[in-house]
Write an enzyme that holds these catalytic residues in place. Structure first.
Site: not given
Ligand code: IMO
Ligand code: MG
Length: 432
Positions: A14, A128, A298-300, A302-303, A331, A16, A223
């Site tokens: 979002e 991830t 950003v981490t993986t 992926r689209p 926005l 953060k 997350q």
């Molecule tokens: P930030 O902090 C978006 C998602 C993964 C997967 C699910 C479980 O950048 O917002 P995990 O590796 O945690 O066991 O994966 O959670 N996921 C995220 N999606 N932003 C993240 O972090 C995420 N961290 C994990 O894609 O669906």
């Molecule tokens: Mg992120």
């Protein structure tokens, strides 16, 4: 001094990192309390892009103490790489500290995360692959290895041996793969221990002391709410408590220390990985938003799946987190669209669903949308709320009315200064 909490209200990403960076300017501490290097928090300063996975997003301010709390799972390899990377661009990391009670991720956690996902065939969670789930599994099973275990090599040796013997059974017998070598992991982790030693602290006492001294503490969620292990779209969630409730659990402070619960929501929704996404856009608009919003993990890398803002889900998130201030991000990404939809209600067999479902059966859910005409104007340089196009303001007002919450700030670009402060008096009370 009561402190501030930042949490994501959707499925992550979002913004953060950007908002934490903004708030960190006037904080003394920034604390991560859950998750691990599965998160990717971005900060853009003067067109430079900094990506943080484990280190709190306050690190760019030299006076800020950054704490990785006990609720976080820490992959030492990843932390070390992150520290080296940000030091190489001239950012001092001497105030980054690691709580001794935090659990550590080992190579077998990463492998098991991957093997488990592969074994789920065409119905994986879409993790991830950072080993987050298996590390938390060991923590709950009471066999996890903690940061403090790295300080006692005899102890570490025994714990690693016991764990690896068991994990190798799973790796070879269930997943039919090669076992891992004890010696190479042991030697690798001893090196990490040497490197991390000066940063290992008892952050529980440090934070309680900081409260006594009236220091400003900012808790940075990773997350987001709908990925929460208890209240998210289970089982397509991350294995930690991502809500404001997780702050106390993951940092060792009591709820009374917390005051401002700042929820971050994107002006649309995204999701990486699998799992229900009721307002997912099933038209080319999905790609338009993805490209404009650079919606790639950003981490993986992926689209990300893109969808319309889901106010029904957002209301549920605000309720669980006790959100008293809302921040809307990205926005500007919606500026080119002819129309913008907002999900306001879920129906099942024609009947309105009263509560956000504990189990979302997408096949039997119909989403009721409201359509807003687009504003078709670049808003990324606007400074004052009043200068936003009228259609844009209508969209914002609708969100506030639906949620019965005032929006504090609207982010209109990734750069630090691309913001419209909507509620100035509250903003300066919190941010100064
Ligand atoms: P930030 O902090 C978006 C998602 C993964 C997967 C699910 C479980 O950048 O917002 P995990 O590796 O945690 O066991 O994966 O959670 N996921 C995220 N999606 N932003 C993240 O972090 C995420 N961290 C994990 O894609 O669906
Ligand atoms: Mg992120």
């Amino acid at each position: 001094m009561p402190s501030n909490v930042i949490v994501g209200l959707q499925w992550g990403d979002e913004g953060k990192g950007k908002i934490t960076d903004l708030l960190a300017k006037n904080s003394d501490y920034v604390v991560r309390y859950q998750g691990g290097n599965n998160s990717g928090h971005s900060i853009h300063i003067n067109k430079k892009h900094l990506i943080l996975h484990l280190i709190p997003s306050g690190v760019v301010y030299p006076d800020n103490k950054c704490i990785i709390g006990s609720g976080v799972v820490v992959d030492p390899q990843s932390l070390l790489q992150e520290i080296k990377k940000i030091e190489s661009i001239g950012i001092n990391t001497s105030k980054v500290f690691l709580e001794k009670r935090a659990h550590i991720t080992l190579p077998y956690h990463r492998l098991l995360d991957k093997y488990k996902e592969e074994a789920l065939g065409d119905k994986p969670i879409g993790t991830t692959h950072r080993g987050i789930g298996p590390t938390y599994e060991d923590k709950i099973a009471r066999v996890g290895i903690r940061v403090l275990d790295l300080l006692n090599l005899k102890n570490f040796h025994k714990k690693l041996k016991d764990n690896l013997d068991y994990k190798n059974q799973i790796i070879t017998k269930i997943y039919k793969r090669k076992p891992l070598s004890f010696q190479s992991i042991y030697e690798e982790y001893i090196e990490y221990a040497k490197f991390l030693l000066p940063r290992i602290i008892d952050s529980v006492y440090e934070l309680h002391d900081a409260f006594k001294k009236k220091k400003k503490i900012l808790f940075e969620g990773a997350q987001a709410m709908l990925l929460d292990i208890n209240y998210g779209t289970y089982p397509y969630v991350t294995p930690s408590s991502t809500s404001t409730g997780g702050v106390c659990i993951g940092s060792g402070i009591p709820p009374i220390f917390l005051k401002n619960f700042i929820g971050i929501a994107k002006s649309y929704c995204t999701r990486v990985g699998y799992g229900p996404f009721p307002t997912e856009i099933r038209s080319p608009v999905n790609e338009i938003i993805r490209e404009k919003g650079n919606e790639y993990g950003v981490t993986t890398k992926r689209p990300r799946r893109c969808g319309w803002l889901d106010l029904f889900a957002l209301k549920y998130s605000c309720m669980i987190n006790g959100i008293n201030f809302l921040i809307i991000t990205k926005l500007d990404v919606l500026s080119e669209l002819d129309f913008i939809k907002v999900g306001i209600e879920y129906r099942s067999h024609g009947k309105k669903i009263q509560h956000f479902p504990a189990n979302i059966d997408e096949k039997n859910i119909e989403i009721i949308y409201i359509d807003f005409p687009g504003w078709k104007k670049d808003i990324s340089h606007i400074k004052e709320y009043d200068d936003l196009p009228i259609n844009c303001k209508k969209y914002i007002t609708f969100i506030e009315d639906y949620l019965n919450l005032e929006i504090l700030l609207i982010s209109i670009g990734s750069e630090r200064n691309q913001n419209i402060i909507k509620n100035k008096s509250s903003f300066f009370k919190i941010f100064s």
